[in-house]
Design a protein around this motif. Structure first.
Motif, short mmCIF file in Angstrom:
data_model
loop_
_atom_site.label_atom_id
_atom_site.label_comp_id
_atom_site.label_asym_id
_atom_site.label_seq_id
_atom_site.Cartn_x
_atom_site.Cartn_y
_atom_site.Cartn_z
N PRO A 352 0.82 -1.22 0.00
CA PRO A 352 0.00 0.00 0.00
C PRO A 352 0.85 1.27 0.00
O PRO A 352 1.97 1.29 0.53
N ILE A 353 0.29 2.32 -0.58
CA ILE A 353 0.97 3.60 -0.62
C ILE A 353 -0.08 4.71 -0.56
O ILE A 353 -1.22 4.50 -0.97
N GLY A 354 0.32 5.85 -0.04
CA GLY A 354 -0.61 6.98 0.00
C GLY A 354 -1.05 7.29 1.42
O GLY A 354 -0.27 7.20 2.36
N ALA A 355 -2.32 7.67 1.56
CA ALA A 355 -2.88 8.07 2.86
C ALA A 355 -2.03 9.18 3.45
O ALA A 355 -1.51 9.06 4.57
N ARG A 356 -1.94 10.29 2.74
CA ARG A 356 -1.11 11.40 3.17
C ARG A 356 -1.55 12.68 2.47
O ARG A 356 -2.36 12.64 1.53
N VAL A 357 -1.00 13.77 2.91
CA VAL A 357 -1.24 15.07 2.28
C VAL A 357 0.04 15.49 1.61
O VAL A 357 1.13 15.43 2.20
N MET A 358 -0.07 15.93 0.36
CA MET A 358 1.09 16.30 -0.43
C MET A 358 1.11 17.81 -0.68
O MET A 358 0.08 18.49 -0.62
N PHE A 359 2.31 18.32 -0.98
CA PHE A 359 2.43 19.72 -1.38
C PHE A 359 3.21 19.81 -2.68
O PHE A 359 4.25 19.16 -2.84
N THR A 360 2.70 20.62 -3.60
CA THR A 360 3.35 20.86 -4.89
C THR A 360 3.57 22.35 -5.06
O THR A 360 2.60 23.13 -5.06
N ALA A 361 4.81 22.75 -5.18
CA ALA A 361 5.11 24.16 -5.43
C ALA A 361 4.70 24.52 -6.86
O ALA A 361 4.80 23.70 -7.77
N VAL A 362 4.22 25.75 -7.05
CA VAL A 362 3.87 26.26 -8.37
C VAL A 362 4.71 27.50 -8.64
O VAL A 362 4.72 28.44 -7.85
N ASN A 363 5.42 27.48 -9.74
CA ASN A 363 6.35 28.54 -10.06
C ASN A 363 5.64 29.78 -10.60
O ASN A 363 4.47 29.72 -10.97
N GLU A 364 6.36 30.89 -10.66
CA GLU A 364 5.77 32.14 -11.14
C GLU A 364 5.29 32.04 -12.57
O GLU A 364 4.34 32.73 -12.98
N ASP A 365 5.94 31.18 -13.38
CA ASP A 365 5.52 31.03 -14.77
C ASP A 365 4.34 30.07 -14.93
O ASP A 365 3.91 29.77 -16.05
N GLY A 366 3.81 29.56 -13.80
CA GLY A 366 2.64 28.69 -13.85
C GLY A 366 2.96 27.22 -13.94
O GLY A 366 2.04 26.39 -13.91
N THR A 367 4.23 26.88 -14.05
CA THR A 367 4.60 25.46 -14.09
C THR A 367 4.70 24.91 -12.68
O THR A 367 4.80 25.66 -11.70
N ALA A 368 4.69 23.59 -12.58
CA ALA A 368 4.76 22.95 -11.26
C ALA A 368 6.20 22.66 -10.88
O ALA A 368 7.04 22.30 -11.72
N GLY A 369 6.48 22.82 -9.60
CA GLY A 369 7.77 22.46 -9.07
C GLY A 369 7.74 21.08 -8.47
O GLY A 369 6.98 20.21 -8.89
N LYS A 370 8.51 20.89 -7.43
CA LYS A 370 8.64 19.58 -6.80
C LYS A 370 7.43 19.25 -5.95
O LYS A 370 6.88 20.09 -5.26
N THR A 371 7.00 17.98 -6.02
CA THR A 371 5.94 17.49 -5.13
C THR A 371 6.59 16.76 -3.96
O THR A 371 7.49 15.95 -4.15
N GLU A 372 6.11 17.05 -2.76
CA GLU A 372 6.70 16.45 -1.58
C GLU A 372 5.63 16.04 -0.58
O GLU A 372 4.50 16.54 -0.63
N ILE A 373 5.98 15.14 0.30
CA ILE A 373 5.06 14.72 1.36
C ILE A 373 4.97 15.83 2.41
O ILE A 373 5.99 16.34 2.88
N PHE A 374 3.75 16.21 2.76
CA PHE A 374 3.54 17.24 3.77
C PHE A 374 3.08 16.63 5.10
O PHE A 374 3.56 17.02 6.17
N ALA A 375 2.16 15.70 5.04
CA ALA A 375 1.67 15.04 6.25
C ALA A 375 1.49 13.56 5.96
O ALA A 375 0.86 13.19 4.97
N GLU A 376 2.03 12.71 6.82
CA GLU A 376 1.90 11.27 6.63
C GLU A 376 1.87 10.56 7.98
O GLU A 376 2.21 11.14 9.01
N GLY A 377 1.44 9.29 7.95
CA GLY A 377 1.35 8.51 9.17
C GLY A 377 0.03 7.77 9.31
O GLY A 377 -0.16 7.00 10.25
N TRP A 378 -0.88 7.98 8.36
CA TRP A 378 -2.16 7.26 8.39
C TRP A 378 -2.02 5.84 7.84
O TRP A 378 -2.94 5.05 7.95
N LEU A 379 -0.88 5.52 7.24
CA LEU A 379 -0.57 4.17 6.78
C LEU A 379 0.57 3.66 7.64
O LEU A 379 1.69 4.16 7.59
N ASP A 380 0.29 2.68 8.50
CA ASP A 380 1.31 2.29 9.49
C ASP A 380 2.31 1.28 8.94
O ASP A 380 2.24 0.87 7.77
#
Length: 417
Positions: A352-380
């Motif tokens: 299993p994977i997931g059960a978390r909150v992610m964050f994706t930075a958005v650049n000034e030109d409207g493109t997406a930056g890096k996606t990272e884990i913001f909150a996790e721990g609901w999958l033990d």
């Protein structure tokens, strides 16, 4: 005798369904004319006790960046997508069942005091998608109907709520295409004032003979209509099942999550966060099952030349659902203008994977930056789900709400310097 009994039972069920349908139609007509229905009962959810304490114990296991904390905001059965009222009085919470909940923090201590069902005089069918207009009109998108509630933050106190049909029952999609699969709609009001609704297609991969019908109705895409239900058009094509969308406040572009094809293994195809820059763009399904991975069913077919590839590829089968652009000022500068999204977690992955909150930075030109884990721990560590995040929403103070349909709860993530 058996056939006679069966026929009698079928007649009774049919008659009961017809009576209930007529009752609900009558209730909607009365509410649309600002008349009462005679409904008096609410379902009120207890906010303390063993369940609350168990959820709080789970939250002690959640990992967040430094300075952030997570607390139980409300116990809300089957909590799915959320809409925070423009006045900040009530948060409305949809479900994949039959209820929408109103969640109120009356003393503003950032913990809900009251959770009860909204508009109990109306029967709802999978009222998952909720969104507010800037003027305070609440839209609830059910499996095959859209209703509007012009003064939801005012009328929610009583069981009768002013309600109006935007799209009648059975007219959001053709009734013959109604399914038990991919039925959770989501909605947003766009910068143009129109209502945008995602329509997940009901198959893992649809047969070619469904393509024309689905394209005409926007099934496997996103439609937009005026807030009164007129001028329907298909805005987005080539989507499998989007259960999260929002507009970039910096430039008005539509972004949305999409869930990829099952049955291709644990590691492919990737999930998607997509960026749409103009009407009518095609995002590649069913030729692609996610990212650039071709589906088995369409691998020999020529891919349309206008396909737009994902802005972000996410972990396969993590089930990216609700998303928002963060516009608050409570969180550090890094998060402002970026995307918070919820991963519900895989349902058939060997690991299993997931059960978390992610964050994706958005650049000034409207493109997406890096996606990272913001909150996790609901999958033990045993691969057991202790919770399954569905949606994210922002309170007026800039803190973040996260809904969880497994635990039946809403959490609040806040930041302190």
């Amino acid at each position: 005798m058996t056939k006679t009994i069966a026929a009698s039972l079928a007649m009774l069920v049919g008659t009961t369904a017809a009576v209930l349908g007529q009752s609900q139609s009558s209730n909607l007509e009365r509410l649309s004319n600002f008349k009462t229905t005679g409904t008096t009962e609410f379902t009120v959810i207890e906010q303390s006790g063993k369940k609350a304490e168990a959820i709080k114990r789970t939250l002690q296991k959640i990992k967040l960046p430094d300075g952030f904390k997570i607390d139980l905001y409300a116990i809300v059965p089957d909590a799915r997508h959320m809409a925070v009222g423009p006045q900040g009085v009530v948060t409305f919470v949809g479900t994949r069942k039959t209820k929408v909940w109103s969640v109120t923090d009356r003393d503003k201590d950032r913990v809900a005091d009251e959770v009860k069902d909204f508009a109990p005089s109306l029967a709802m069918v999978i009222p998952n998608g909720l969104c507010f207009s800037p003027e305070g009109v609440l839209y609830i998108v059910e499996q095959n109907r859209i209703l509007s509630y012009p003064a939801a933050e005012f009328f929610y106190e009583g069981p009768d709520v002013a309600a109006f049909e935007v799209v009648k029952q059975g007219e959001l999609i053709p009734s013959d295409e109604a399914s038990y699969n991919h039925t959770a709609r989501v909605c947003r009001i766009g910068p143009d004032g129109k209502l945008y609704i995602s329509l997940g297609q009901p198959f893992n991969v649809p047969a070619p003979d469904k393509m024309k019908l689905f394209r005409e109705h926007g099934i496997g895409g996103i439609i937009r209509i005026n807030q009164d239900g007129t001028d329907r058009e298909v805005y987005t094509y080539g989507v499998r099942n989007s259960v999260g969308l929002d507009f970039n406040p910096a430039n008005g572009e539509l972004w949305f999550t999409d869930n990829q094809v099952d049955g291709m293994g644990d590691t492919i195809p990737p999930g998607e966060i997509n960026r749409q820059t103009k009407p009518g763009q095609n995002f590649g399904f069913p030729w692609y099952g996610g990212g650039s991975v071709r589906t088995v069913e369409y691998k020999d077919q020529e891919v349309p030349t206008d396909v737009v590839m994902p802005a972000v590829e996410t972990d396969a089968h993590a089930a990216d659902l609700g998303m928002i652009f963060y516009t608050g000022r409570q969180f550090p500068e890094k998060y402002r203008g970026g995307i918070f999204s919820a991963q519900h977690g895989s349902w058939n992955r060997k690991t299993p994977i997931g059960a978390r909150v992610m964050f994706t930075a958005v650049n000034e030109d409207g493109t997406a930056g890096k996606t990272e884990i913001f909150a996790e721990g609901w999958l033990d560590e045993n691969g057991e789900y202790l919770g399954r995040p569905v949606d994210v929403a922002q309170l007026r103070d800039g803190s973040l709400l996260v809904s969880d349909d497994l635990a039946g709860a809403i959490y609040r993530i806040s930041y302190e310097k």
